[in-house]
Design an enzyme around this catalytic site. Structure first.
Site, PDB file in Angstrom:
ATOM      1  N   CYS A 130       0.951  -1.283   0.002  1.00 18.49           N
ATOM      2  CA  CYS A 130      -0.068   0.000  -0.012  1.00 18.49           C
ATOM      3  C   CYS A 130       0.897   1.437   0.023  1.00 18.49           C
ATOM      4  O   CYS A 130       1.459   1.455   0.940  1.00 18.49           O
ATOM      5  CB  CYS A 130      -0.900  -0.169   1.176  1.00 18.49           C
ATOM      6  SG  CYS A 130      -1.626   1.415   1.722  1.00 18.49           S
ATOM      7  N   CYS A 159       0.230   3.707   2.782  1.00 15.67           N
ATOM      8  CA  CYS A 159       0.701   3.408   4.006  1.00 15.67           C
ATOM      9  C   CYS A 159       2.233   3.539   4.115  1.00 15.67           C
ATOM     10  O   CYS A 159       2.760   3.946   5.120  1.00 15.67           O
ATOM     11  CB  CYS A 159       0.547   1.744   4.184  1.00 15.67           C
ATOM     12  SG  CYS A 159      -1.361   1.447   4.209  1.00 15.67           S
TER      13      CYS A 159
END
Length: 135
Positions: free
Chosen positions: A30, A33
């Site tokens: 991600c 993230c």
């Protein structure tokens, strides 16, 4: 204080034995993230009184599922085992600081009283406000 890796084995102990736990739910694939990680890490240094956990949703799918994580990153804040804040998406440093400050300032006796009253109303079928019942 750096971050703590959260697993199925330590989540209950960490939530049960610390006054305040901040949790970053993430995954290595991600992009948002990964870009949020340094902001989160820096916040953990500014607020050493809290435990700053990182939950790898890929490595710990059972925990992610138990928390109902549908999008990442998701930040959750617990005090005395009670989930008080949850938001999907990377947060700016100022928002993390503000949330930590607000959660630290809460009167947990009052919060538990409200939860008990809500659960009592719920049990008696007199819950009169609209909210999500998918828990």
């Amino acid at each position: 204080m750096s971050t703590t890796e959260i697993t199925q084995d330590n989540i209950e102990t960490i939530l049960g034995s610390n006054d305040m736990v901040v949790l970053d739910c993430w995954a290595s694939w991600c992009g948002p993230c990964r870009s949020f990680a340094p902001t989160y890490e820096a916040a953990s240094e500014r607020h050493p009184a809290a435990v700053w956990g990182k939950l790898d949703t890929e490595a710990q799918p059972e925990v992610a599922q138990a928390f109902g994580i549908r999008s990442i990153p998701t930040v959750m804040v617990f005090r005395q085992g009670v989930l008080l804040f949850r938001q999907a998406g990377a947060l700016p440093a100022s928002a993390l600081d503000e949330i930590v400050g607000k959660v630290q300032a809460l009167d947990m006796d009052e919060i538990r009283k409200q939860i008990a009253e809500h659960e009592q109303a719920h049990a008696e079928g007199r819950c009169d406000h609209d909210h999500d019942h998918d828990h």
